[in-house]
Motif scaffolding. Structure first.
Motif, PDB file in Angstrom:
ATOM      1  N   ARG A  97       0.837  -1.198   0.000  1.00  0.00           N
ATOM      2  CA  ARG A  97       0.000   0.000   0.000  1.00  0.00           C
ATOM      3  C   ARG A  97       0.873   1.249   0.000  1.00  0.00           C
ATOM      4  NH1 ARG A  97      -4.982  -1.508   3.927  1.00  0.00           N
ATOM      5  NH2 ARG A  97      -5.188  -3.637   3.232  1.00  0.00           N
ATOM      6  N   ILE A  98       0.254   2.417  -0.136  1.00  0.00           N
ATOM      7  CA  ILE A  98       1.035   3.652  -0.137  1.00  0.00           C
ATOM      8  C   ILE A  98       1.613   3.957   1.231  1.00  0.00           C
ATOM      9  CG2 ILE A  98      -0.208   4.650  -2.075  1.00  0.00           C
ATOM     10  CD1 ILE A  98      -1.559   6.549  -0.014  1.00  0.00           C
ATOM     11  N   ALA A  99       1.038   3.358   2.274  1.00  0.00           N
ATOM     12  CA  ALA A  99       1.551   3.545   3.632  1.00  0.00           C
ATOM     13  C   ALA A  99       1.776   2.181   4.260  1.00  0.00           C
ATOM     14  CB  ALA A  99       0.564   4.356   4.475  1.00  0.00           C
ATOM     15  N   GLY A 100       2.925   2.006   4.884  1.00  0.00           N
ATOM     16  CA  GLY A 100       3.243   0.750   5.554  1.00  0.00           C
ATOM     17  C   GLY A 100       3.341   0.961   7.046  1.00  0.00           C
ATOM     18  N   GLY A 101       3.010  -0.052   7.795  1.00  0.00           N
ATOM     19  CA  GLY A 101       3.115   0.052   9.246  1.00  0.00           C
ATOM     20  C   GLY A 101       1.914  -0.572   9.904  1.00  0.00           C
ATOM     21  N   PRO A 102       1.774  -0.334  11.189  1.00  0.00           N
ATOM     22  CA  PRO A 102       0.660  -0.947  11.926  1.00  0.00           C
ATOM     23  C   PRO A 102      -0.689  -0.408  11.452  1.00  0.00           C
ATOM     24  CG  PRO A 102       1.795   0.659  13.300  1.00  0.00           C
ATOM     25  CD  PRO A 102       2.596   0.520  12.037  1.00  0.00           C
TER      26      PRO A 102
END
Length: 139
Positions: free
Chosen positions: A107-112
């Motif tokens: 996705r365009i943002a990674g993380g929790p």
């Protein structure tokens, strides 16, 4: 600029001949020799985290204390994910290309994952040659 390890070439014009002084955000655990190299090149090093990396809320606060209240953050999915998780992202600019492909990109943002998805509203939309340039603001 944001960097944890400061493995940067401080002889580049971005550092030695900037139009305005380059700010480099890093964490308190960044290598001291790299901090000194940055400062020797004329860079202002801003400590914005207790560990090796930058804490987004602290980065926003540190820059705000310098009078910098309009921030454009460009980075990869991990950096964007960190700003989202910290709750300091108030606007998102997203470009859509009229190109179709497939693969296993993230996705365009990674993380929790967020417990509750953030709501944004479309603020503006521009089109040029099929490209869409959307600007969203937090609701």
């Amino acid at each position: 600029m944001v960097s944890a390890g400061l493995e940067l070439d401080f002889s580049l014009p971005l550092f030695t001949e900037p139009l305005v002084k380059t700010l480099l955000l890093t964490g308190a655990a960044a290598p001291q020799d790299r901090i000194r190299a940055a400062e020797k090149a004329g860079v202002e090093v801003v400590i914005a985290g207790d560990g090796p990396g930058v804490e987004p809320a602290r980065a926003v606060r540190e820059l705000g204390e310098r009078g910098l209240r309009r921030l454009l953050t460009e980075g990869g999915p991990r950096l964007l994910g960190q700003f989202i998780a910290a709750g300091v992202l108030d606007e998102l600019c997203l470009t859509t290309s009229p190109t179709l492909t497939s693969g296993y990109a993230q996705r365009i943002a990674g993380g929790p994952a967020l417990a509750v998805p953030e709501r944004f509203a479309l603020a503006s939309l521009l089109e040029e040659e099929g490209f869409l340039f959307a600007r969203y603001r937090r609701v």
